[in-house]
Design a protein around this motif. Structure first.
Motif, mmCIF file in Angstrom:
data_model
loop_
_atom_site.group_PDB
_atom_site.id
_atom_site.type_symbol
_atom_site.label_atom_id
_atom_site.label_comp_id
_atom_site.label_asym_id
_atom_site.label_seq_id
_atom_site.Cartn_x
_atom_site.Cartn_y
_atom_site.Cartn_z
ATOM 1 N N LYS A 1 74.485 61.182 -16.299
ATOM 2 C CA LYS A 1 74.787 61.242 -14.866
ATOM 3 C C LYS A 1 74.283 62.550 -14.263
ATOM 4 N N SER B 1 71.296 62.852 -11.460
ATOM 5 C CA SER B 1 71.608 63.555 -10.221
ATOM 6 C C SER B 1 70.647 64.723 -9.997
ATOM 7 N N LYS C 1 75.564 59.303 -7.173
ATOM 8 C CA LYS C 1 75.796 60.435 -6.263
ATOM 9 C C LYS C 1 76.776 60.043 -5.154
ATOM 10 N N ASP D 1 80.280 60.002 -6.547
ATOM 11 C CA ASP D 1 80.793 61.350 -6.748
ATOM 12 C C ASP D 1 81.274 61.994 -5.462
#
Length: 89
Positions: free
Chosen positions: A10, A14, A84, A87
């Motif tokens: 991840k 990102s 993203k 998050d």
């Protein structure tokens, strides 16, 4: 999207999105990705070890050699943007 993403995967996806590594012409090195994630130089080994898995999943592609690097595929870009957005919520 498979839920079994490794935590480092991840971060790599990102970072590649942040670095705009979205095509062969915009490729970035593993060292640049690692530096972006940990904000320090060195410690690239964990990133090097994860890149083949991301490529196997069709999320990244790469070019070897002195001018080589990695970039997100179309699917990788989609997944990176999705991760993203998750998050930020």
């Amino acid at each position: 999207m498979p839920p079994e993403f490794h935590k480092l995967d991840k971060r790599i996806l990102s970072a590649m999105l942040d670095l705009y590594a979205i095509s062969k012409e915009r490729r970035v090195t593993v060292a640049k990705i690692a530096e972006h994630v940990v904000h320090a130089k060195g410690a690239t080994q964990p990133y090097v070890e994860r890149m083949p898995e991301l490529r196997r999943r069709g999320l990244t592609d790469s070019k070897r050699g002195k001018t080589g690097g990695h970039w997100l595929t179309t699917e990788g870009l989609r997944v990176a943007e999705l991760l993203k957005s998750q998050d930020s919520t």
